[in-house]
Write a protein that holds these residues in place. Structure first.
Motif, PDB file in Angstrom:
ATOM      1  N   SER A  73      30.765 -29.284   8.664  1.00  0.00           N
ATOM      2  CA  SER A  73      30.248 -27.764   8.106  1.00  0.00           C
ATOM      3  C   SER A  73      29.519 -27.231   9.121  1.00  0.00           C
ATOM      4  CB  SER A  73      29.836 -28.318   6.659  1.00  0.00           C
ATOM      5  OG  SER A  73      28.107 -28.949   7.025  1.00  0.00           O
ATOM      6  N   ARG A  75      29.837 -27.730  12.337  1.00  0.00           N
ATOM      7  CA  ARG A  75      30.863 -27.260  13.375  1.00  0.00           C
ATOM      8  C   ARG A  75      31.445 -25.861  12.838  1.00  0.00           C
ATOM      9  NH1 ARG A  75      34.606 -31.787  13.977  1.00  0.00           N
ATOM     10  NH2 ARG A  75      32.653 -32.607  14.677  1.00  0.00           N
ATOM     11  N   ALA A  76      32.010 -25.838  11.684  1.00  0.00           N
ATOM     12  CA  ALA A  76      32.568 -24.523  11.067  1.00  0.00           C
ATOM     13  C   ALA A  76      31.395 -23.178  11.214  1.00  0.00           C
ATOM     14  CB  ALA A  76      32.994 -24.650   9.717  1.00  0.00           C
ATOM     15  N   ASN A  77      30.188 -23.575  10.778  1.00  0.00           N
ATOM     16  CA  ASN A  77      29.209 -22.492  10.996  1.00  0.00           C
ATOM     17  C   ASN A  77      29.004 -22.078  12.108  1.00  0.00           C
ATOM     18  OD1 ASN A  77      28.874 -21.981   8.164  1.00  0.00           O
ATOM     19  ND2 ASN A  77      27.185 -23.286   8.185  1.00  0.00           N
TER      20      ASN A  77
END
Length: 100
Positions: A73, A75-77
């Motif tokens: 999560s 990494r996505a942000n």
């Protein structure tokens, strides 16, 4: 030393006039008004570019920290922040491509 009401009012009016006239300056018009607008535009786009570079660096930092901690999560942000920083950094070029 006590002052009467009228003396206080006169003093306040005097202070207002002194402050009003001490902060006034004469503004002369520029030779080319479009040059002023162009300079303001360059300044604002430079400011936007600086904010985009800060976001870009923060996004790289977030992605690096998420790779170290194995957090998907984060990494996505980080990727979203990185993409936003790239878009904000190149706003002037994107707008010039759109408008032609």
């Amino acid at each position: 030393m006590k002052l009467s009401k009228t003396a206080k009012r006169l003093f306040v009016v005097f202070c207002v006039f002194v402050l009003a006239f001490s902060f006034t300056t004469v503004a002369f018009a520029a030779d080319d008004p479009l040059a002023v607008v162009d300079n303001l535009s360059n300044f604002l786009f430079g400011l936007i570019r600086a904010i985009g570079l800060i976001l870009l660096a923060f996004g790289v930092l977030q992605v690096g920290m998420s790779l170290k901690s194995h957090d998907p999560s984060a990494r996505a942000n980080g990727m979203l922040t990185l993409a936003g920083g790239i878009i904000i950094t190149f706003t002037k070029e994107i707008l010039s491509l759109i408008t032609g």
